[in-house]
Design a protein around this motif. Structure first.
Motif, mmCIF file in Angstrom:
data_model
loop_
_atom_site.group_PDB
_atom_site.id
_atom_site.type_symbol
_atom_site.label_atom_id
_atom_site.label_comp_id
_atom_site.label_asym_id
_atom_site.label_seq_id
_atom_site.Cartn_x
_atom_site.Cartn_y
_atom_site.Cartn_z
ATOM 1 N N ASP A 246 0.835 -1.213 0.000
ATOM 2 C CA ASP A 246 0.000 0.000 0.000
ATOM 3 C C ASP A 246 0.867 1.260 0.000
ATOM 4 O O ASP A 246 0.360 2.375 0.082
ATOM 5 C CB ASP A 246 -0.949 0.004 1.207
ATOM 6 C CG ASP A 246 -0.179 0.041 2.528
ATOM 7 O OD1 ASP A 246 1.065 0.170 2.499
ATOM 8 O OD2 ASP A 246 -0.814 -0.070 3.591
ATOM 9 N N GLY A 247 2.173 1.085 -0.097
ATOM 10 C CA GLY A 247 3.069 2.242 -0.217
ATOM 11 C C GLY A 247 3.546 2.794 1.115
ATOM 12 O O GLY A 247 4.393 3.682 1.139
ATOM 13 N N LEU A 251 10.233 -2.462 0.488
ATOM 14 C CA LEU A 251 11.609 -2.924 0.369
ATOM 15 C C LEU A 251 12.347 -2.002 -0.586
ATOM 16 O O LEU A 251 11.750 -1.477 -1.531
ATOM 17 C CB LEU A 251 11.622 -4.317 -0.257
ATOM 18 C CG LEU A 251 11.397 -5.556 0.595
ATOM 19 C CD1 LEU A 251 11.379 -6.769 -0.318
ATOM 20 C CD2 LEU A 251 12.504 -5.673 1.625
ATOM 21 N N SER A 252 13.650 -1.868 -0.381
ATOM 22 C CA SER A 252 14.430 -1.025 -1.292
ATOM 23 C C SER A 252 15.365 -1.825 -2.180
ATOM 24 O O SER A 252 15.956 -1.278 -3.100
ATOM 25 C CB SER A 252 15.290 -0.045 -0.495
ATOM 26 O OG SER A 252 14.524 0.588 0.473
ATOM 27 N N HIS A 253 15.553 -3.094 -1.855
ATOM 28 C CA HIS A 253 16.528 -3.898 -2.595
ATOM 29 C C HIS A 253 15.944 -5.256 -2.916
ATOM 30 O O HIS A 253 14.985 -5.689 -2.282
ATOM 31 C CB HIS A 253 17.800 -4.117 -1.746
ATOM 32 C CG HIS A 253 18.398 -2.841 -1.262
ATOM 33 N ND1 HIS A 253 18.006 -2.235 -0.087
ATOM 34 C CD2 HIS A 253 19.330 -2.026 -1.815
ATOM 35 C CE1 HIS A 253 18.679 -1.104 0.067
ATOM 36 N NE2 HIS A 253 19.482 -0.960 -0.969
ATOM 37 N N GLY A 266 8.981 -1.207 -7.630
ATOM 38 C CA GLY A 266 8.960 0.246 -7.796
ATOM 39 C C GLY A 266 7.600 0.787 -8.202
ATOM 40 O O GLY A 266 7.440 1.996 -8.380
ATOM 41 N N ASP A 267 6.607 -0.095 -8.357
ATOM 42 C CA ASP A 267 5.271 0.357 -8.740
ATOM 43 C C ASP A 267 4.223 -0.218 -7.779
ATOM 44 O O ASP A 267 3.055 -0.364 -8.129
ATOM 45 C CB ASP A 267 4.952 -0.072 -10.177
ATOM 46 C CG ASP A 267 5.132 -1.584 -10.381
ATOM 47 O OD1 ASP A 267 5.344 -2.323 -9.380
ATOM 48 O OD2 ASP A 267 5.054 -2.053 -11.533
ATOM 49 N N LEU A 307 0.482 -7.850 3.324
ATOM 50 C CA LEU A 307 0.306 -7.371 1.947
ATOM 51 C C LEU A 307 -0.806 -8.145 1.228
ATOM 52 O O LEU A 307 -1.022 -9.334 1.471
ATOM 53 C CB LEU A 307 1.606 -7.489 1.150
ATOM 54 C CG LEU A 307 2.811 -6.717 1.684
ATOM 55 C CD1 LEU A 307 3.956 -6.744 0.676
ATOM 56 C CD2 LEU A 307 2.451 -5.274 1.999
ATOM 57 N N GLU A 308 -1.450 -7.437 0.310
ATOM 58 C CA GLU A 308 -2.478 -8.086 -0.515
ATOM 59 C C GLU A 308 -1.805 -9.051 -1.498
ATOM 60 O O GLU A 308 -0.768 -8.727 -2.079
ATOM 61 C CB GLU A 308 -3.195 -6.971 -1.303
ATOM 62 C CG GLU A 308 -4.209 -7.470 -2.301
ATOM 63 C CD GLU A 308 -4.648 -6.345 -3.255
ATOM 64 O OE1 GLU A 308 -4.406 -5.150 -2.968
ATOM 65 O OE2 GLU A 308 -5.225 -6.698 -4.293
#
Ligand code: FAD
Ligand code: GLY
Length: 387
Positions: A246-247, A251-253, A266-267, A307-308
């Protein structure tokens, strides 16, 4: 192996299969002025290339004693920026390279011992990898489990949006003058006197001076040449889960844990993959592998719990007998294979496309591909058993 066929740039080329390998190769050929027709039995880019995670990860994925793969993998990754720049010009769509890097993590002592061996092997090869404690790993990626005991930091392994990539390749191929035939399965390769002369589909035969088989795990299903000359590829099933964030945290990696990997796309998508199963052409979603992926993914990054689950898919990797790609001209003049990319087809698309276009248009073959020639599988005495 016969010598490379002489090719004039306007001699027709037929490409069988519109996955990332067929599309990238057909685009490079069309871009250089070749008269290229690409035949796809359904819609382009919706086979393994669509379901894939999109990791560009030669340093994480290299196996022990697999340095031939490492060489083409690293070279292909280094070609990615140029490949995506060219693609942007030819398709008007931007596909971004995500260079935030990869963490391989271990959660207990057993994992740590295994990771240590992987690290030592990579260090001995002089690869840019760094050993981290659990605390250091969590500084790079705070969402990984507090149980993380050790990690290998691999800043040079990247990722890409493979779905955007195949869509852009299709546009670029057509803009460069290629002719695309979707919903046109090729049933046979046609030959005459030991040389390829075209392909056969429902509309009849289509003449071509060069024929490229890039039909992924289906490459062995073609008729027209003896079975022992077909590439020995089989489907290796991979089930993969798309989670939706949901933003609020992401995670960044890329995180590679024992038996599961997680990729923030990233989306809002977070991919959790993937099983590896020998189930033939079956793409059924099954409880056992999905249960294991969720468990291993949750152990590595506990916050995925909320998470969904957006979707679960299965794709069929083209696995060759030795798990290496099969790229080059066959003993049948004018017949080429670009298949068998197994777990690395997204990574290896640029180098395969440049290799194939160089081979067909210039008769030039790179030393890097010497270990991957089709002839390595053909039994002695059967090298040109075609009339
Ligand atoms: P495909 O994409 O399967 O394309 C073959 C095409 O040929 C299909 O469109 C099919 O319809 C067509 N076709 C078949 N027969 C015919 C015929 N007779 N006539 C016309 N058309 C035909 N690789 C990576 O590098 N990084 C990753 O992170 C990664 N993750 C993966 C995760 C999963 C779950 C899976 C399943 C694979 C993953 N891979 C990854 C591997 C990668 O997806 C494959 O290596 C790659 O997609 C192979 O591309 P391809 O073009 O050869 O095959
Ligand atoms: N390379 C990742 C996979 O094939 O699952």
């Amino acid at each position: 192996m016969g010598k490379y066929s002489e090719h004039h740039s306007r001699s027709p080329v037929a490409v069988i299969g519109g996955g990332i390998i067929g599309l990238a190769t057909a685009w490079q050929l069309a871009k250089r002025g070749a008269d290229v027709s690409l035949f796809e039995r359904h819609t382009t880019g919706r086979g393994a290339s669509w379901v894939a995670a999109g990791m560009l990860a030669p340093l994480s994925e290299v196996g022990f004693e697999d340095e031939d793969f490492l060489r083409i993998g690293r070279e292909s990754l280094s070609l990615y920026p140029r490949f995506l720049d060219e693609l942007k010009k030819d398709s008007d769509s931007e596909v971004v390279l995500d260079t935030r890097g990869t963490l391989m993590i271990g959660l207990d002592r057993d994992d740590a011992e295994r990771l240590r061996r992987l690290h030592v092997f990579r260090e001995q090869l002089g690869l840019p990898v760094k050993w981290l404690s659990g605390t250091e790993a969590r500084e790079i990626e705070p969402l990984i489990s507090p149980r993380t005991s050790s990690a290998i930091w691999i800043p040079d392994d990247h990722q890409v949006n493979n779905q955007a990539l195949v869509d852009a390749l299709k546009i670029a191929f057509e803009k460069c003058g290629g002719t695309l035939y979707e919903n046109r399965p090729v049933s046979a390769i046609q030959t005459d006197n030991g040389r390829a002369t075209g392909v056969l589909n429902d509309d009849g035969d289509v003449k071509a001076t060069s024929v490229i088989v890039a039909a992924g795990c289906w490459s062995r299903k073609l008729n027209g040449i003896p079975k022992e000359l077909l590439p020995p590829v089989r489907p290796v099933k991979g089930q993969i889960i798309t989670l939706r964030s949901d933003g609020t945290y992401e995670l960044s990696h890329v995180v590679r844990a024992p038996d599961a990997y997680l990729l923030p796309k990233g989306d809002g998508r977070v991919l959790l993959g993937a099983s590896e199963e020998e189930m033939g052409f079956d793409t059924t979603i099954t409880a056992g592998p999905i249960y294991k992926l969720l468990e291993r993914g949750w152990e590595a990054v506990p916050s995925i719990y909320d998470l969904e689950v957006e979707k679960i898919e299965a794709g069929l990797r083209p696995g060759s007998r030795d798990h290496d790609p099969i790229v080059g001209e066959t003993s049948i003049e004018g017949l080429y294979y670009a298949t068998g990319h197994y777990r690395h087809g997204i990574l290896l698309a640029p180098i395969t496309a440049y290799e194939m276009s160089g081979l067909i248009l210039d008769g030039r073959s790179s030393e890097l591909f010497a270990p991957f020639k089709p002839g390595r599988f053909v039994p002695p005495g059967k090298q040109s058993a075609v009339s």
